[in-house]
Design a protein around this motif. Structure first.
Motif, PDB file in Angstrom:
ATOM      1  N   ASP A  96       0.823  -1.205   0.000  1.00 12.73           N
ATOM      2  CA  ASP A  96       0.000   0.000   0.000  1.00 12.73           C
ATOM      3  C   ASP A  96       0.862   1.263   0.000  1.00 12.73           C
ATOM      4  N   GLY A  97       0.199   2.399  -0.145  1.00  7.60           N
ATOM      5  CA  GLY A  97       0.910   3.658  -0.244  1.00  7.60           C
ATOM      6  C   GLY A  97       1.670   4.043   1.005  1.00  7.60           C
ATOM      7  N   ILE A  98       1.173   3.638   2.165  1.00 11.93           N
ATOM      8  CA  ILE A  98       1.851   3.985   3.411  1.00 11.93           C
ATOM      9  C   ILE A  98       3.210   3.320   3.488  1.00 11.93           C
ATOM     10  N   GLU A  99       3.265   2.027   3.188  1.00 10.22           N
ATOM     11  CA  GLU A  99       4.541   1.319   3.227  1.00 10.22           C
ATOM     12  C   GLU A  99       5.486   1.859   2.159  1.00 10.22           C
ATOM     13  N   ALA A 100       4.950   2.153   0.975  1.00  2.86           N
ATOM     14  CA  ALA A 100       5.782   2.719  -0.091  1.00  2.86           C
ATOM     15  C   ALA A 100       6.361   4.067   0.338  1.00  2.86           C
ATOM     16  N   ALA A 101       5.538   4.886   1.000  1.00  2.00           N
ATOM     17  CA  ALA A 101       6.010   6.197   1.474  1.00  2.00           C
ATOM     18  C   ALA A 101       7.110   6.026   2.510  1.00  2.00           C
ATOM     19  N   ARG A 102       6.975   5.033   3.385  1.00  2.00           N
ATOM     20  CA  ARG A 102       8.018   4.785   4.385  1.00  2.00           C
ATOM     21  C   ARG A 102       9.357   4.464   3.713  1.00  2.00           C
ATOM     22  N   LEU A 103       9.286   3.734   2.604  1.00  2.00           N
ATOM     23  CA  LEU A 103      10.507   3.268   1.946  1.00  2.00           C
ATOM     24  C   LEU A 103      11.186   4.358   1.128  1.00  2.00           C
ATOM     25  N   VAL A 104      10.404   5.273   0.554  1.00  2.26           N
ATOM     26  CA  VAL A 104      11.021   6.269  -0.349  1.00  2.26           C
ATOM     27  C   VAL A 104      10.781   7.706   0.084  1.00  2.26           C
ATOM     28  N   GLY A 105      10.178   7.895   1.256  1.00  2.00           N
ATOM     29  CA  GLY A 105       9.857   9.255   1.700  1.00  2.00           C
ATOM     30  C   GLY A 105      11.056  10.167   1.867  1.00  2.00           C
ATOM     31  N   LYS A 106      12.240   9.585   2.057  1.00  2.00           N
ATOM     32  CA  LYS A 106      13.451  10.396   2.179  1.00  2.00           C
ATOM     33  C   LYS A 106      14.128  10.616   0.839  1.00  2.00           C
ATOM     34  N   GLU A 107      13.622   9.942  -0.208  1.00  2.08           N
ATOM     35  CA  GLU A 107      14.232  10.026  -1.531  1.00  2.08           C
ATOM     36  C   GLU A 107      13.463  10.955  -2.461  1.00  2.08           C
ATOM     37  N   THR A 108      12.196  11.179  -2.175  1.00  2.00           N
ATOM     38  CA  THR A 108      11.369  12.024  -3.042  1.00  2.00           C
ATOM     39  C   THR A 108      10.240  12.621  -2.212  1.00  2.00           C
ATOM     40  N   LYS A 109       9.628  13.680  -2.709  1.00  2.00           N
ATOM     41  CA  LYS A 109       8.452  14.251  -2.058  1.00  2.00           C
ATOM     42  C   LYS A 109       7.250  13.375  -2.393  1.00  2.00           C
ATOM     43  N   VAL A 110       6.449  13.028  -1.400  1.00  2.00           N
ATOM     44  CA  VAL A 110       5.308  12.142  -1.605  1.00  2.00           C
ATOM     45  C   VAL A 110       4.008  12.925  -1.446  1.00  2.00           C
ATOM     46  N   LEU A 111       3.179  12.872  -2.475  1.00  2.00           N
ATOM     47  CA  LEU A 111       1.854  13.497  -2.449  1.00  2.00           C
ATOM     48  C   LEU A 111       0.831  12.376  -2.543  1.00  2.00           C
ATOM     49  N   MET A 112       0.083  12.158  -1.462  1.00  2.00           N
ATOM     50  CA  MET A 112      -0.815  11.007  -1.396  1.00  2.00           C
ATOM     51  C   MET A 112      -2.245  11.387  -1.770  1.00  2.00           C
ATOM     52  N   LEU A 113      -2.910  10.431  -2.412  1.00  2.00           N
ATOM     53  CA  LEU A 113      -4.285  10.619  -2.856  1.00  2.00           C
ATOM     54  C   LEU A 113      -5.158   9.506  -2.322  1.00  2.00           C
ATOM     55  N   THR A 114      -6.401   9.828  -1.965  1.00  2.00           N
ATOM     56  CA  THR A 114      -7.352   8.827  -1.516  1.00  2.00           C
ATOM     57  C   THR A 114      -8.760   9.240  -1.908  1.00  2.00           C
ATOM     58  N   THR A 115      -9.649   8.275  -1.967  1.00  2.00           N
ATOM     59  CA  THR A 115     -11.055   8.580  -2.260  1.00  2.00           C
ATOM     60  C   THR A 115     -11.820   8.878  -0.978  1.00  2.00           C
ATOM     61  N   PHE A 116     -11.158   8.714   0.170  1.00  2.00           N
ATOM     62  CA  PHE A 116     -11.861   8.827   1.442  1.00  2.00           C
ATOM     63  C   PHE A 116     -11.356  10.004   2.258  1.00  2.00           C
ATOM     64  N   ASP A 117     -12.234  10.979   2.527  1.00  2.00           N
ATOM     65  CA  ASP A 117     -11.805  12.120   3.321  1.00  2.00           C
ATOM     66  C   ASP A 117     -11.661  11.762   4.792  1.00  2.00           C
ATOM     67  N   LEU A 118     -12.234  10.631   5.209  1.00  2.00           N
ATOM     68  CA  LEU A 118     -12.071  10.180   6.581  1.00  2.00           C
ATOM     69  C   LEU A 118     -11.266   8.885   6.621  1.00  2.00           C
ATOM     70  N   ASP A 119     -10.288   8.779   5.765  1.00  2.00           N
ATOM     71  CA  ASP A 119      -9.455   7.585   5.688  1.00  2.00           C
ATOM     72  C   ASP A 119      -8.768   7.330   7.022  1.00  2.00           C
ATOM     73  N   ASP A 120      -8.863   6.100   7.509  1.00  2.00           N
ATOM     74  CA  ASP A 120      -8.254   5.741   8.790  1.00  2.00           C
ATOM     75  C   ASP A 120      -6.737   5.873   8.767  1.00  2.00           C
ATOM     76  N   TYR A 121      -6.164   5.983   7.574  1.00  2.00           N
ATOM     77  CA  TYR A 121      -4.718   5.949   7.473  1.00  2.00           C
ATOM     78  C   TYR A 121      -4.074   7.315   7.239  1.00  2.00           C
ATOM     79  N   VAL A 122      -4.856   8.374   7.333  1.00  2.00           N
ATOM     80  CA  VAL A 122      -4.301   9.709   7.101  1.00  2.00           C
ATOM     81  C   VAL A 122      -3.112   9.985   8.018  1.00  2.00           C
ATOM     82  N   TYR A 123      -3.300   9.766   9.300  1.00  2.00           N
ATOM     83  CA  TYR A 123      -2.245  10.045  10.275  1.00  2.00           C
ATOM     84  C   TYR A 123      -1.004   9.220   9.965  1.00  2.00           C
TER      85      TYR A 123
END
Length: 216
Positions: A62-89
């Motif tokens: 998923d995007g969270i794990e991918a962001a953990r792996l490359v968040g220091k290598e590039t700027k990450v802009l995340m998209l979701t269909t859910f404004d109350l996504d449990d994974y925002v934090y």
């Protein structure tokens, strides 16, 4: 020089649509597309893009794990269909510099990529509300203790508190009756002293340490 982007989304039509919108801009170049988090990580390491446009819910990784792996290598802009996504934090803690809903307007998407590429952070208003709500249901935590705020001057603490309220540099300057240049210096000092990547992490720290309080 163009802003290079990798677009990652498991839905081909969505992925293609975002790529088409961004590639049509004279200052943005979509260098690759990924259908899942594993592909996204591999393409980031191959192309070294300025921005990774990343769906939060994808197969294999998923995007969270991918962001953990490359968040220091590039700027990450995340998209979701859910404004109350449990994974925002968790997404923000994983390294995302921006968070938008998939129904974002074309111009706002383009602007978000430019803002994040420039080193700023960006949150949709509904996502900001969700983030603040998280702090009302979680114990004060973890990564940055209140004691570490002792490294900040009084002015820098005031600046951090205003960042947590979502104020821009210009608005902070007006609030503190100083120049924008002075505010930029304060912001830079806050990030450096606390070891933070950007303003999104600064907001998280302000709430975690109790410097900012939900509803204030």
């Amino acid at each position: 020089m163009s802003i290079t982007v990798v677009v990652a989304d498991d839905q081909e039509l969505v992925r293609g649509g975002f790529s088409m919108i961004l590639d049509a801009q004279p200052d943005i170049d979509v260098v690759a597309e990924a259908a899942d988090g594993i592909e996204a990580v591999a393409l980031v390491r191959e192309h070294r893009p300025d921005v990774l446009l990343l769906d939060i819910r994808m197969p294999r990784m998923d995007g969270i794990e991918a962001a953990r792996l490359v968040g220091k290598e590039t700027k990450v802009l995340m998209l979701t269909t859910f404004d109350l996504d449990d994974y925002v934090y968790d997404a923000l803690r994983a390294g995302a510099s921006g968070f938008l809903l998939k129904d974002v307007r074309r111009d706002d998407l383009v602007n978000a990529v430019r803002v994040v590429a420039a080193g700023e952070s960006l949150l949709a208003p509904t996502v900001t509300s969700r983030l603040i709500a998280e702090f009302t249901s979680r114990p004060a935590a973890a990564s940055v203790s209140a004691e570490r705020l002792a490294a900040l001057t009084v002015r820098e603490k005031e600046t951090l508190a205003l960042i947590a309220r979502g104020l821009s540099n210009a608005e902070i300057a007006a609030e503190l009756v100083v120049s924008e240049h002075t505010v930029k210096t304060h912001v830079s000092n806050v990030l450096t002293k606390l070891g933070l990547r950007d303003r999104v992490q600064a907001v998280i720290v302000a709430y975690e340490t109790g410097l900012a309080v939900p509803g204030s």
